[in-house]
Scaffold this motif. Structure first.
Motif, PDB file in Angstrom:
ATOM      1  N   THR A 111       0.825  -1.210   0.000  1.00 33.90           N
ATOM      2  CA  THR A 111       0.000   0.000   0.000  1.00 33.90           C
ATOM      3  C   THR A 111       0.859   1.260   0.000  1.00 33.90           C
ATOM      4  OG1 THR A 111      -1.514  -1.317   1.367  1.00 33.90           O
ATOM      5  CG2 THR A 111      -2.150   0.944   0.985  1.00 33.90           C
ATOM      6  N   PRO A 132      -5.318  -2.123   3.619  1.00 33.56           N
ATOM      7  CA  PRO A 132      -5.639  -0.827   4.216  1.00 33.56           C
ATOM      8  C   PRO A 132      -4.391  -0.051   4.630  1.00 33.56           C
ATOM      9  CG  PRO A 132      -5.919  -2.563   5.831  1.00 33.56           C
ATOM     10  CD  PRO A 132      -5.585  -3.249   4.537  1.00 33.56           C
ATOM     11  N   VAL A 140     -14.018  -3.262   1.122  1.00 36.58           N
ATOM     12  CA  VAL A 140     -13.176  -2.546   2.069  1.00 36.58           C
ATOM     13  C   VAL A 140     -13.835  -2.381   3.431  1.00 36.58           C
ATOM     14  CG1 VAL A 140     -12.077  -1.303   0.182  1.00 36.58           C
ATOM     15  CG2 VAL A 140     -13.943  -0.213   1.428  1.00 36.58           C
ATOM     16  N   PHE A 144      -8.906   2.649   3.596  1.00 41.10           N
ATOM     17  CA  PHE A 144      -8.379   2.326   2.275  1.00 41.10           C
ATOM     18  C   PHE A 144      -8.289   3.575   1.405  1.00 41.10           C
ATOM     19  CE2 PHE A 144      -9.736  -1.774   3.728  1.00 41.10           C
ATOM     20  CZ  PHE A 144      -8.941  -2.699   3.064  1.00 41.10           C
TER      21      PHE A 144
END
Length: 496
Positions: free
Chosen positions: A284, A329, A365, A370
């Motif tokens: 991420t 996330p 999600v 997110f």
């Protein structure tokens, strides 16, 4: 979540499981569900002092009396225990910081190799006999541990960052107090249990948990601490560096990055697209080596961006505990808000949002933190989005004309941690790394690490190196010993 489902942890000091001296504690939540799942001790100055004194006593006592080979054997035992409990550690790490379970399996599965490698180096730290230029004189050097070391780690890869410090430092004979991030403390406490099971003497590895100002600062300031090893933000590193300097403590600082991932027109474009994706959307974007500046040669810029957007659009967002998830996330709420702020800054600066550009929504999600994989084109290197570390899934695409301009843009940064080069030209592959002011350069690959290869950066990306033999040297000091074999004493008023 019911109270009985919340796991209560205790700190590990001097071989014992203890609560904070004042009984304080705080809750930690899952980034995906935002539910509290564990309660962590909230240490303060008294706990820091207790842990440092335990580490100092171990250094002067049982740990300091062990042979280097015996230290190495203990490290081999820890390696075996980590391998045994790998899946348990993976689940805890993923739950606590929201990283993909596939990513965590790779990281945790690799950790035993760190302890085996550095455990093997423990009894290979050799001094030297010097052919000194003084008659009737024998001179030799030895390498000794620095002493009590404090390791302070960030939340993005808790176990890996801790092991990066513990493994070489223990091989060199030091003792430790580990302070993990308050956002991701659970895995460090689980790791402490394995050191205990392996038979490490009390006080060799201590783990205290809590907040930087309450327990981190007292650890850095403590007069018995010889070294501080820190991974985290640039501002945190500055405070630690300034504090450590007052007592001339040794430091290793692994800080921020704004790495340039450079794609030349002769590159294998399919591989380069995958490398660009790996550089920014893996984890991420929460990694210091993130290739957040993608430099693309003008002749292929438009085609490459189209390919990139098409690939990134298909990334699967969702539950990090699922093997099929590719983007998880954001670990902390403050970081989540920071990323969204930077996206708005980029739009205000005139960057063109080609993909994403907002918080992710949808059933996959849930209530998690997110951010959609985001790609900006039309970026100039002077924009804040190109100069400041976002630490999230946000990519800035910057065009360049030729090698000289690519180098100029890449080096025009306060940071100097990593860079990527994508080319099939052998001359360029050999020449470009010499011109880039970074501690790591990947050619036709990105985001690879090894316990054998030094890791660290230039400029504001930090001080010192982790991994490889360079890391062991960061935890040693050299002593020079002089022995006269002469039967007569030299003139006392003249330097020999």
């Amino acid at each position: 979540m019911n109270a009985e489902e919340i796991k209560t942890y205790r700190m590990f000091i001097n071989g014992e499981w203890v609560d904070a001296a004042d009984g304080g504690a705080f809750d930690t939540s899952e980034p995906y569900t935002r539910k509290v799942w564990a309660r962590i001790p909230r240490a303060r100055k008294a706990d820091a002092d207790r842990a440092v004194h335990a580490a100092a006593a171990a250094l002067d006592g049982p740990w300091g009396k062990l042979t280097a080979s015996a230290r190495g054997l203990l490290m081999f035992r820890v390696a075996d225990l980590i391998a045994r409990d790998a899946e348990k550690l993976v689940r805890i790490e993923t739950r606590d910081n929201g990283k993909l379970i596939s990513e965590m399996r790779a990281q945790v599965g690799y950790l035993p190799q760190y302890f085996r490698y550095f455990g093997g180096l423990a009894d290979k730290i050799e001094g030297a006999v010097l052919p000194i230029d003084k008659a009737d004189t024998f001179n030799y050097t030895t390498h000794e541990p620095l002493g009590v070391c404090v390791a302070i780690t960030a939340w993005n890869s808790p176990l890996l960052l801790a092991v990066n410090k513990l493994a070489p430092g223990l091989a060199a004979g030091n003792t430790f107090v580990l302070k993990p991030s308050e956002f991701t403390s659970a895995s460090a406490l689980e790791l402490a249990a394995l050191f205990h099971e392996a038979g490490f003497p009390p006080g060799v590895v201590n783990v205290v948990t809590g907040f930087g100002g309450e327990v981190g600062a007292p650890l850095v300031e403590h007069p018995k601490v010889a070294k501080v090893a820190f991974t985290g933000s640039e501002t945190g590193g500055q405070r630690i560096y300034e504090t450590a300097a007052r007592d001339f403590k040794h430091v290793t600082l692994e800080l921020g990055g704004k790495s340039a991932n450079i794609v030349f027109e002769d590159a294998n474009l399919e591989n380069a697209v995958r490398g660009a994706i790996s550089g920014i959307f893996a984890a991420t974007g929460q990694t210091c080596v993130a290739g957040s500046r993608l430099l693309v040669q003008q002749s292929i810029h438009d085609e490459f961006v189209e390919r990139l957007v098409d690939f990134a659009r298909k990334a699967r967002i969702g539950d990090p505990q699922l093997d099929t998830t590719q983007v998880g996330p954001v670990t902390t709420s403050p970081q989540y808000e920071k990323i969204l702020d930077y996206i708005n800054i980029a739009k205000a600066e005139g960057a063109v949002c080609r993909l994403g550009g907002k918080a992710a929504t949808g059933p996959e999600v849930g209530v998690g933190q997110f951010v959609e994989p985001t790609i900006f084109s039309g970026v100039s290197n002077s924009m804040r989005i190109a100069q400041e570390e976002v630490f999230g899934p946000v990519l800035s695409v910057i065009p360049f004309k030729d090698e000289d301009e690519a180098v100029a843009i890449a080096n025009d940064s306060l940071y100097g941690l990593a860079a990527g080069i994508w080319t099939q030209d052998l001359r360029r592959a050999m020449a470009m790394p010499k011109r880039l002011k970074t501690g790591i350069v990947w050619v036709n690959m990105y985001r690879a690490v090894s316990y054998m290869s030094p890791f660290g950066g230039y400029k504001r990306s930090g001080v010192g190196r982790e991994n490889g033999m360079d890391a062991v040297r960061e935890y040693l000091q050299t002593k020079s010993v002089w022995i006269s074999t002469s039967t007569e004493t030299a003139d006392p008023f003249v330097i020999r």
